[in-house]
Design an enzyme around this catalytic site. Structure first.
Site, mmCIF file in Angstrom:
data_model
loop_
_atom_site.group_PDB
_atom_site.id
_atom_site.type_symbol
_atom_site.label_atom_id
_atom_site.label_comp_id
_atom_site.label_asym_id
_atom_site.label_seq_id
_atom_site.Cartn_x
_atom_site.Cartn_y
_atom_site.Cartn_z
ATOM 1 C CB CYS A 15 0.408 2.392 4.422
ATOM 2 S SG CYS A 15 0.839 3.942 5.260
ATOM 3 C CG HIS A 47 3.074 -1.374 6.531
ATOM 4 N ND1 HIS A 47 2.251 -2.339 7.103
ATOM 5 C CD2 HIS A 47 2.236 -0.446 6.025
ATOM 6 C CE1 HIS A 47 0.992 -1.996 6.942
ATOM 7 N NE2 HIS A 47 0.938 -0.853 6.290
#
Length: 534
Positions: free
Chosen positions: A445, A426
């Site tokens: 992440c 992301h």
């Protein structure tokens, strides 16, 4: 010090001739007894028993015929070079195996030995195809499963194939594996030649213009490592700046030509330690010995990069931030398939972060973390005008969400490959972290420095105007899912040693200590640190 010993070509030929006599098929009157011996010794392994049963318990390795000899020679030759692959040489010792074969005098012993050779062949095939170790047993953060082949299919295919070609092709057929093997041999030769000389004993940063003994030590080590040609200068000159810069580039360091503390630490790593990293990388390459996709995403956590690779060529690359080095935040390793992206995403805060970070803040101040909405089980936004101290981590009944916007923790886009670990790639509003040399800061992440360009590259195969398409969705300000017409494999890996396509060997810091764990396990399994035969 261990030695590299190259067997003369005549060695394997002489072995074959000797075994033609000693390890031969029994006479006709003893055939039934020989087959019975094979049946008894194969019975404890279902795959081996099924294989021999299908061939009426005939031997695979026994006999004086040309094929049986070729199989024995191929196996002995493979064992003789096992250490070239970083395999445990003691487990695959050709001379010990020859000795055992030569004393197999009785019919029973010959049948027993035929089965034993089959077991050793399968062990070798497994180690070379799929790795010596089970990844998840080394580290719980390594979630991938090595591609273990069906043992009966392996035996059946081997029996019908040219044995030398079949065994040669067991190893990963990737350019990376071949380059790593070449690098391993080169490092072994360098170690045998005395290594890289004395370490640099500088206590302070060495800069252009400096002179003295420590500059000479720096110069000499870089010459030994192959980063510069011969020089007698005791001054930190332009040639030394260029050599230091090249070293920094190949070790993931800030490239400034200045030998600071971090650069000196990496310079002083011994060739023996670097060799261990290469052997670990070869094991990791075996763990991924499967089709990775003509187009795939490759995230090397130790390198802090994410790449798109098309037909073996890197077509896009960006810096990445990975999980912080704590037990609950390290990014895991696994492979999955990306099938969509979300533009203008909401951030649905993971439960662990809700109760571990935000609930304590709300208990101190209900207005804390005001960028987040508190959501009940029906999806309604709840008022903060309540006493949060009544809840514990297990009883807190709400979830939390951050709507799309410029300050969203996921930035403007996230790339989804749905998985049980809730890991994805992301954007991020925290741009300053990408300028750092070491980038382990996230909750697990993978944050991308250039997420829009990454999106354009992914969308280019399904629209003539990927940038215009993406920007139109972005300008809407509304959360939108965009499916990938062709899902793309994603591989989250961790390599402290790897090569460029031109063969240049690269090293990175072991930020999680994960490769050290792998090396310790390999060493315990009998892999030699010097990786040589002696």
């Amino acid at each position: 010090m261990a030695r590299i010993v190259k067997r003369p070509a005549a060695f394997m030929a002489a072995t074959a001739i000797a075994l033609t006599v000693v390890f031969s098929t029994p006479a006709h009157a003893q055939v039934t007894a020989f087959r019975q011996a094979i049946a008894e010794n194969a019975s404890q392994d279902d795959a081996i028993a099924a294989f021999y049963r299908a061939r009426d318990f005939q031997g695979l390795w026994s006999g004086t015929d040309e094929l049986a000899q070729a199989r024995r020679n191929a196996l002995l030759g493979a064992f003789d070079s096992a250490s070239l692959h970083g395999l445990p040489q003691a487990q695959f010792d050709p001379q010990a195996l020859i000795a055992r074969m030569q004393v197999a005098d009785t019919v029973y012993e010959r049948g027993q030995m035929d089965v034993e050779l089959t077991k050793l062949f399968l062990d070798y095939a497994r180690d070379l195809q799929s790795g010596i170790l089970v990844p998840s047993r080394v580290s719980s953060d390594i979630k991938r499963q090595a591609p273990v082949r069906d043992r009966l299919e392996t035996l059946t295919a081997f029996a019908e194939a040219d044995p030398t070609t079949f065994i040669r092709d067991l190893a990963p057929q990737t350019g990376e594996y071949a380059r790593l093997m070449r690098a391993k041999i080169d490092l072994e030769h360098r170690i045998l030649a005395g290594g890289w000389g004395e370490t640099v004993r500088a206590s302070d940063t060495l800069r252009p213009g400096d002179t003295g003994a420590t500059v000479v030590e720096l110069r000499n080590r870089l010459i030994k490592m192959g980063y510069m040609g011969r020089s007698v200068s005791s001054t930190y000159d332009e040639q030394l700046v260029e050599a230091v810069s090249k070293f920094q580039a190949e070790h993931g360091l800030l490239v400034d030509g200045v030998a600071g503390g971090g650069t000196l630490t990496e310079l002083n790593v011994s060739p023996e330690e670097r060799l261990q990293s290469v052997i670990v990388a070869m094991e990791r390459e075996r763990w991924l010995n499967r089709e990775r996709g003509e187009r795939h995403v490759w995230v090397n956590q130790a390198d802090f990069t994410a790449k798109i690779i098309d037909d073996g060529i890197v077509t896009f690359e960006t810096r990445a931030v990975i999980g912080a080095n704590t037990s609950d935040r390290r990014s895991p390793e696994f492979s999955d398939t990306m099938d969509h992206m979300v533009i203008n995403p909401s951030w649905y805060v993971p439960r662990s972060i809700v109760v571990g970070e935000y609930l304590p803040q709300l208990q101190q101040n209900p207005a804390a973390a005001g960028q987040l909405q508190i959501i009940n089980a029906s999806g309604q936004v709840m008022s903060r005008n309540q006493d949060f101290s009544q809840f514990t981590a297990s009883t807190f009944p709400y979830s939390m969400k951050q709507p799309p916007g410029p300050g969203n923790a996921l930035g403007t886009v996230k790339f989804m490959f749905p998985n049980r670990y809730n890991i994805y790639l992301h954007d991020t509003p925290s741009r300053s972290l990408f300028a750092r040399e070491s980038r382990a800061f996230s909750h697990g992440c993978i944050r991308l420095q250039d997420p829009h360009d990454f999106a354009y590259a992914l969308l280019a195969v399904q629209t003539d105007d990927p940038q215009g398409f993406f920007q139109s969705k972005l300008r809407s300000g509304v959360e939108q899912r965009v499916n990938l017409d062709t899902p793309i494999p994603v591989h989250l890996d961790y390599r402290t040693a790897f090569t460029n396509a031109d063969g240049t060997l690269q090293f990175r810091r072991d930020v999680y200590g994960r490769d050290r764990q792998i090396w310790n396990a390999l060493s315990a399994a009998g892999v030699a640190g010097a990786g040589v035969q002696g």
